[in-house]
Write a protein that holds these residues in place. Sequence first.
Motif, PDB file in Angstrom:
ATOM      1  N   MET A 226       0.823  -1.205   0.000  1.00 51.07           N
ATOM      2  CA  MET A 226       0.000   0.000   0.000  1.00 51.07           C
ATOM      3  C   MET A 226       0.858   1.256   0.000  1.00 51.07           C
ATOM      4  O   MET A 226       0.525   2.250  -0.651  1.00 51.07           O
ATOM      5  N   GLN A 227       1.971   1.230   0.708  1.00 54.86           N
ATOM      6  CA  GLN A 227       2.855   2.393   0.714  1.00 54.86           C
ATOM      7  C   GLN A 227       3.517   2.602  -0.645  1.00 54.86           C
ATOM      8  O   GLN A 227       3.815   3.732  -1.024  1.00 54.86           O
ATOM      9  N   GLU A 228       3.758   1.520  -1.369  1.00 55.55           N
ATOM     10  CA  GLU A 228       4.279   1.661  -2.728  1.00 55.55           C
ATOM     11  C   GLU A 228       3.216   2.200  -3.675  1.00 55.55           C
ATOM     12  O   GLU A 228       3.533   2.897  -4.639  1.00 55.55           O
ATOM     13  N   HIS A 229       1.971   1.867  -3.400  1.00 55.43           N
ATOM     14  CA  HIS A 229       0.864   2.265  -4.279  1.00 55.43           C
ATOM     15  C   HIS A 229       0.383   3.679  -3.992  1.00 55.43           C
ATOM     16  O   HIS A 229      -0.072   4.377  -4.902  1.00 55.43           O
ATOM     17  N   CYS A 230       0.472   4.118  -2.742  1.00 57.31           N
ATOM     18  CA  CYS A 230      -0.070   5.419  -2.333  1.00 57.31           C
ATOM     19  C   CYS A 230       0.980   6.196  -1.561  1.00 57.31           C
ATOM     20  O   CYS A 230       1.710   5.628  -0.751  1.00 57.31           O
ATOM     21  N   ARG A 231       1.018   7.487  -1.796  1.00 64.59           N
ATOM     22  CA  ARG A 231       1.930   8.339  -1.027  1.00 64.59           C
ATOM     23  C   ARG A 231       1.358   8.687   0.340  1.00 64.59           C
ATOM     24  O   ARG A 231       2.065   9.194   1.203  1.00 64.59           O
ATOM     25  N   GLN A 232       0.058   8.447   0.537  1.00 62.63           N
ATOM     26  CA  GLN A 232      -0.588   8.726   1.825  1.00 62.63           C
ATOM     27  C   GLN A 232      -1.512   7.562   2.145  1.00 62.63           C
ATOM     28  O   GLN A 232      -2.467   7.301   1.417  1.00 62.63           O
ATOM     29  N   THR A 233      -1.223   6.848   3.221  1.00 65.50           N
ATOM     30  CA  THR A 233      -1.984   5.655   3.570  1.00 65.50           C
ATOM     31  C   THR A 233      -2.585   5.806   4.962  1.00 65.50           C
ATOM     32  O   THR A 233      -2.051   6.519   5.821  1.00 65.50           O
ATOM     33  N   LEU A 234      -3.692   5.108   5.160  1.00 70.97           N
ATOM     34  CA  LEU A 234      -4.380   5.102   6.452  1.00 70.97           C
ATOM     35  C   LEU A 234      -4.668   3.654   6.827  1.00 70.97           C
ATOM     36  O   LEU A 234      -5.342   2.934   6.089  1.00 70.97           O
ATOM     37  N   PHE A 235      -4.145   3.231   7.983  1.00 72.45           N
ATOM     38  CA  PHE A 235      -4.361   1.881   8.491  1.00 72.45           C
ATOM     39  C   PHE A 235      -5.154   1.980   9.794  1.00 72.45           C
ATOM     40  O   PHE A 235      -4.758   2.697  10.716  1.00 72.45           O
ATOM     41  N   ILE A 236      -6.258   1.255   9.849  1.00 78.34           N
ATOM     42  CA  ILE A 236      -7.127   1.248  11.024  1.00 78.34           C
ATOM     43  C   ILE A 236      -7.090  -0.152  11.618  1.00 78.34           C
ATOM     44  O   ILE A 236      -7.417  -1.131  10.933  1.00 78.34           O
ATOM     45  N   LEU A 237      -6.687  -0.262  12.872  1.00 75.80           N
ATOM     46  CA  LEU A 237      -6.606  -1.551  13.555  1.00 75.80           C
ATOM     47  C   LEU A 237      -7.644  -1.567  14.663  1.00 75.80           C
ATOM     48  O   LEU A 237      -7.448  -0.976  15.736  1.00 75.80           O
ATOM     49  N   ASP A 238      -8.766  -2.218  14.381  1.00 77.48           N
ATOM     50  CA  ASP A 238      -9.863  -2.306  15.346  1.00 77.48           C
ATOM     51  C   ASP A 238      -9.600  -3.453  16.316  1.00 77.48           C
ATOM     52  O   ASP A 238      -8.972  -4.456  15.957  1.00 77.48           O
ATOM     53  N   GLU A 239     -10.090  -3.284  17.549  1.00 74.23           N
ATOM     54  CA  GLU A 239      -9.841  -4.244  18.629  1.00 74.23           C
ATOM     55  C   GLU A 239      -8.335  -4.451  18.805  1.00 74.23           C
ATOM     56  O   GLU A 239      -7.835  -5.576  18.901  1.00 74.23           O
ATOM     57  N   ALA A 240      -7.614  -3.334  18.828  1.00 80.83           N
ATOM     58  CA  ALA A 240      -6.152  -3.398  18.887  1.00 80.83           C
ATOM     59  C   ALA A 240      -5.656  -4.037  20.176  1.00 80.83           C
ATOM     60  O   ALA A 240      -4.537  -4.574  20.212  1.00 80.83           O
ATOM     61  N   GLU A 241      -6.459  -4.003  21.241  1.00 78.86           N
ATOM     62  CA  GLU A 241      -6.020  -4.613  22.500  1.00 78.86           C
ATOM     63  C   GLU A 241      -5.909  -6.128  22.393  1.00 78.86           C
ATOM     64  O   GLU A 241      -5.263  -6.774  23.232  1.00 78.86           O
ATOM     65  N   LYS A 242      -6.496  -6.719  21.340  1.00 79.95           N
ATOM     66  CA  LYS A 242      -6.450  -8.168  21.151  1.00 79.95           C
ATOM     67  C   LYS A 242      -5.371  -8.594  20.163  1.00 79.95           C
ATOM     68  O   LYS A 242      -5.283  -9.779  19.830  1.00 79.95           O
ATOM     69  N   LEU A 243      -4.571  -7.646  19.688  1.00 82.48           N
ATOM     70  CA  LEU A 243      -3.484  -7.992  18.774  1.00 82.48           C
ATOM     71  C   LEU A 243      -2.407  -8.779  19.512  1.00 82.48           C
ATOM     72  O   LEU A 243      -2.048  -8.460  20.652  1.00 82.48           O
ATOM     73  N   HIS A 244      -1.866  -9.783  18.846  1.00 83.06           N
ATOM     74  CA  HIS A 244      -0.772 -10.563  19.425  1.00 83.06           C
ATOM     75  C   HIS A 244       0.474  -9.679  19.514  1.00 83.06           C
ATOM     76  O   HIS A 244       0.723  -8.848  18.629  1.00 83.06           O
TER      77      HIS A 244
END
Length: 276
Positions: A226-244
Amino acid sequence: MLGGTERLLWLLLLSLLLPPPSAWGQGGQARPREGTEEAGSARAWLAFQGLRERLRAAGALSRHYWARFSCRVWPQDCGEDEEASARSPAWSLALLGQQYLDILSTWSCSFWDCCDRGDCRIINNFTGLEADLRVRLHGQHLARELVLTAVRGYLEMPRPDKALALSFHGWSGTGKNFVARMLAENLYQDGLRSNCVKMFISTLDFPHLKNVDLYEEKLTDQIRKMQEHCRQTLFILDEAEKLHPGLLEALRPHLERQAPSNQRAESQRTIFLFLR
């Protein structure tokens, strides 16, 4: 007997067939035309010739504009003949024509992705974001001011050297996803459907602990592409407290300060939203 409408039509037809009053002499005798018919025919023919030439020129110019326009919208269908005609000095477009061509291309990009990268639909509408946060978000005045200040300040930096990370905490229904959606809608024309926006849900995208290594590779690969495809990216991580913890560790290189690179014409801008 003729009706009123039919009688009127016959009178109109007779008036068209009769010569004008100026063509009659005294006593009702018709005056000689003295070559006026030939002169009128010559003038009409010259006018017709001029009109035909102008129509030909307009048609050729329209075809050329269409060839240039179609090559921008559908470059895979653009043949060598169109490219040769576009390079011909005889077909150099005037400034006004080029402006109209750019307007058409911009209009077409609102329906199709026609730019080399996927960032032609980035809008960064800070005025709309401020209005949405003020009108649609209730009871979160501190978050409203901090989100707007942080996002605008980061995206207006000439060359940021690290990603922007924002963490939204709160119970369900406090507006975390609502603010994330408002950010996507005001930064990208397609909102959450943009190719430059990606949402991860921990329990849905990374459900099994035994596949953490696979998830780490998948996550880093998606971020890189995505960073190669777009100069401005937005990543949303929902329920981040459950990430390993391994996934959080995989995100560390993308959150740390990066050394400036001269290879990019424009600096990369990345925003991470952690919804907890």
